[in-house]
Scaffold this motif. Structure first.
Motif, PDB file in Angstrom:
ATOM      1  N   PRO A  18       1.682   6.375   6.177  1.00  0.00           N
ATOM      2  CA  PRO A  18       0.214   5.631   6.158  1.00  0.00           C
ATOM      3  C   PRO A  18      -1.133   5.852   5.385  1.00  0.00           C
ATOM      4  N   TYR A  19      -0.795   6.727   4.810  1.00  0.00           N
ATOM      5  CA  TYR A  19      -1.526   7.785   3.335  1.00  0.00           C
ATOM      6  C   TYR A  19      -1.215   6.088   2.610  1.00  0.00           C
ATOM      7  N   ILE A  20      -0.005   6.211   2.426  1.00  0.00           N
ATOM      8  CA  ILE A  20       0.542   5.094   1.221  1.00  0.00           C
ATOM      9  C   ILE A  20      -0.021   3.390   1.362  1.00  0.00           C
ATOM     10  N   HIS A  21       0.283   3.494   2.387  1.00  0.00           N
ATOM     11  CA  HIS A  21      -0.437   2.302   2.746  1.00  0.00           C
ATOM     12  C   HIS A  21      -1.392   2.225   2.800  1.00  0.00           C
ATOM     13  N   MET A  22      -2.513   3.138   2.799  1.00  0.00           N
ATOM     14  CA  MET A  22      -4.286   2.192   3.575  1.00  0.00           C
ATOM     15  C   MET A  22      -4.507   2.577   1.845  1.00  0.00           C
ATOM     16  N   HIS A  23      -3.556   2.866   0.705  1.00  0.00           N
ATOM     17  CA  HIS A  23      -4.820   3.306  -0.799  1.00  0.00           C
ATOM     18  C   HIS A  23      -3.592   2.104  -1.886  1.00  0.00           C
ATOM     19  N   ARG A  24      -3.046   1.167  -0.859  1.00  0.00           N
ATOM     20  CA  ARG A  24      -1.777   0.392  -1.692  1.00  0.00           C
ATOM     21  C   ARG A  24      -3.342  -0.709  -2.453  1.00  0.00           C
ATOM     22  N   GLY A  25      -3.358  -0.975  -2.805  1.00  0.00           N
ATOM     23  CA  GLY A  25      -4.463  -1.942  -4.305  1.00  0.00           C
ATOM     24  C   GLY A  25      -6.042  -0.689  -4.180  1.00  0.00           C
ATOM     25  N   LYS A  26      -6.519   0.354  -3.561  1.00  0.00           N
ATOM     26  CA  LYS A  26      -7.432   0.313  -4.152  1.00  0.00           C
ATOM     27  C   LYS A  26      -7.445   1.027  -5.220  1.00  0.00           C
ATOM     28  N   THR A  27      -8.599   1.430  -5.549  1.00  0.00           N
ATOM     29  CA  THR A  27      -9.150   2.039  -6.974  1.00  0.00           C
ATOM     30  C   THR A  27      -9.845   2.889  -6.986  1.00  0.00           C
ATOM     31  N   PHE A  28      -9.276   4.621  -7.489  1.00  0.00           N
ATOM     32  CA  PHE A  28      -9.317   5.385  -7.999  1.00  0.00           C
ATOM     33  C   PHE A  28     -10.027   5.882  -9.841  1.00  0.00           C
TER      34      PHE A  28
END
Length: 449
Positions: A18-28
């Motif tokens: 779920p965390y992999i899906h949630m962070h995809r496309g996000k900017t860190f």
């Protein structure tokens, strides 16, 4: 491959998904203290960043170089000078900073270029691009102290950074900025990272530092036994900052916290302080529920609410292990989809960690609380009590006088929370007809005052 490894790996990997899906496309924006590189942590940090990027995260990496500059100054017989928590950058210090930045950029780019077999970098292609993305201005004179070539961020080239990220590259920033006249200024890693995160409206700002995190009460900051706060609401962080003296050293509680607060107030939802001394700290913070350090947030991420049709998959995933070991009665997807409105859930960062359903029997002025489940990852943190209170509130709103549960294993938990045991004959007639006498579930009732 051993069966034991399979048994532990598969559930772990599923819990991370779920965390992999949630962070995809996000900017860190990830800020790595120079102390981490001096401590020899760069290879593992690079491997973890490459892995995070491979899962669809856009990464801006900002490196510090405080110890490296001090080492260069010492080699030249020149003393490092600080004031107001910032370096006073004279001509010699500026030369040392430029030398240190060039050397570190070389080391970081080389580390991202490694692709040895049997390492996490095998088969990885990480393009690292750095450039003059930061426009700076001089600090000037503060309280009679001339900071010379020390500067502050004036402007961030947001369009240039985003273009680079959108092309699949990682952006590497040194703590340097340039004025419109071409003059170089020595900046702090913390300010660069914060300014870039705010300008990009990044999803996360992460400081990988020499401190393990933040302890809530400043008066207990020296106590080794005082636990780290894994989640610190912005209001509490601001209150803590107000109690602290102005930071002078990176190990001061307020040193990184002030930047986390600044970022969150300016729209960065989550800012993190994590220790580089823990191998894999980045992965633990990003892909594990409780993380490893302190996360400052601008709002409470946990949400207690009624379930919707979109939550059916998450509820099934949560209760399935407990159905398999016999703690819960088996429910199929069709049943949960039909009754999803009966469920209350606790959702944290897009993942369901607790649930329970309420089935009313209005004619008997009671209701059954069923499928009460708390994820093993969050057990012991009060989620069960929160769900129970929510179910009690819903039952009262329906005009019910009591709620009851059927259980074969968790009777002590209910007894501690005001339930009393009754005979199965107590059950409403409609529920009694569905009672499984072979399972021999015990019945517990709680009156709602």
């Amino acid at each position: 491959m051993s069966a034991v490894f399979n048994f532990t790996f598969v559930p772990w990997f599923r819990s991370v998904a779920p965390y992999i899906h949630m962070h995809r496309g996000k900017t860190f924006v990830v800020a790595v203290a120079g102390e981490a590189i001096a401590a020899g942590k760069l290879p593992h940090i690079v491997q973890d960043l490459a892995l995070i990027q491979s899962m669809g995260v856009k990464v801006v990496l900002v490196h510090g170089f405080r110890p490296q500059v001090n080492e260069q100054l010492k080699a030249k017989g020149h003393e490092a000078r600080y004031s107001h928590g910032m370096r006073i950058t004279d001509e010699v210090a500026l030369d040392c900073a430029q030398e240190a930045a060039g050397q570190l950029r070389y080391e970081i780019e080389a580390a991202f270029s490694m692709g040895l077999p049997n390492t996490p970098m095998a088969g990885a292609t990480v393009r690292v691009i750095s450039g003059n993305f930061i426009t700076a201005r001089p600090v000037g004179v503060l309280d009679g102290v001339d900071f010379r070539h020390s500067g502050l961020v004036r402007k961030v080239d947001v369009a240039g950074i985003r273009r680079t990220l959108d092309h699949g590259a990682m952006v590497l920033l040194s703590p340097f900025g340039f004025s419109p006249t071409g003059e170089a200024f020595n900046l702090t890693m913390e300010e660069v990272a914060t300014s870039v995160a705010v300008a990009l409206q990044a999803d996360k700002l992460v400081f990988l530092t020499e401190v393990p995190g933040i302890r809530m009460r400043a008066t207990e900051a020296e106590s080794e036994d005082n636990p780290i706060d894994t989640e610190l609401p912005l209001a509490a962080a601001e209150q803590l900052l107000a109690q602290l003296p102005n930071p002078q050293q990176p190990t001061d509680t307020a040193f990184y916290l002030q930047h986390c607060v600044k970022a969150c107030k300016a729209g960065v939802e989550r800012s993190h302080i994590i220790p580089f001394s823990v191998d894999g700290a980045l992965l633990l913070e990003v892909y594990v529920h409780d993380g490893i350090g302190t996360m400052v947030i601008d709002e409470k991420l946990e949400e207690l609410r009624e379930a919707t049709a979109d939550d059916v998959g998450g509820i099934l995933q949560l209760i399935e292990p407990f159905e398999r070991d016999g703690t819960l009665v088996k429910r199929d997807r069709t049943e949960i989809e039909r009754d999803v409105g009966n469920y209350s859930i606790i959702e944290h960062d897009g993942v369901i960690f607790a649930c329970a359903a309420l089935y009313p029997y209005p004619e008997a002025k009671t209701g059954e609380m069923a499928a009460l489940t708390v994820s093993p990852q969050s057990q012991g943190q009060g989620d069960g009590e929160k769900i129970l209170k929510r179910v009690e509130q819903r039952a009262r709103a329906m005009g019910l006088d009591s709620i009851f549960v059927l259980t074969t294993r968790t009777m002590h938990w209910f007894l501690k929370r005001g339930f009393v045991q009754v005979e199965p004959d107590w059950l409403p007639d409609a529920r009694k007809r569905k009672y499984n006498w072979d399972r021999k579930s015990m019945v517990f009732v709680k009156k709602l005052s």
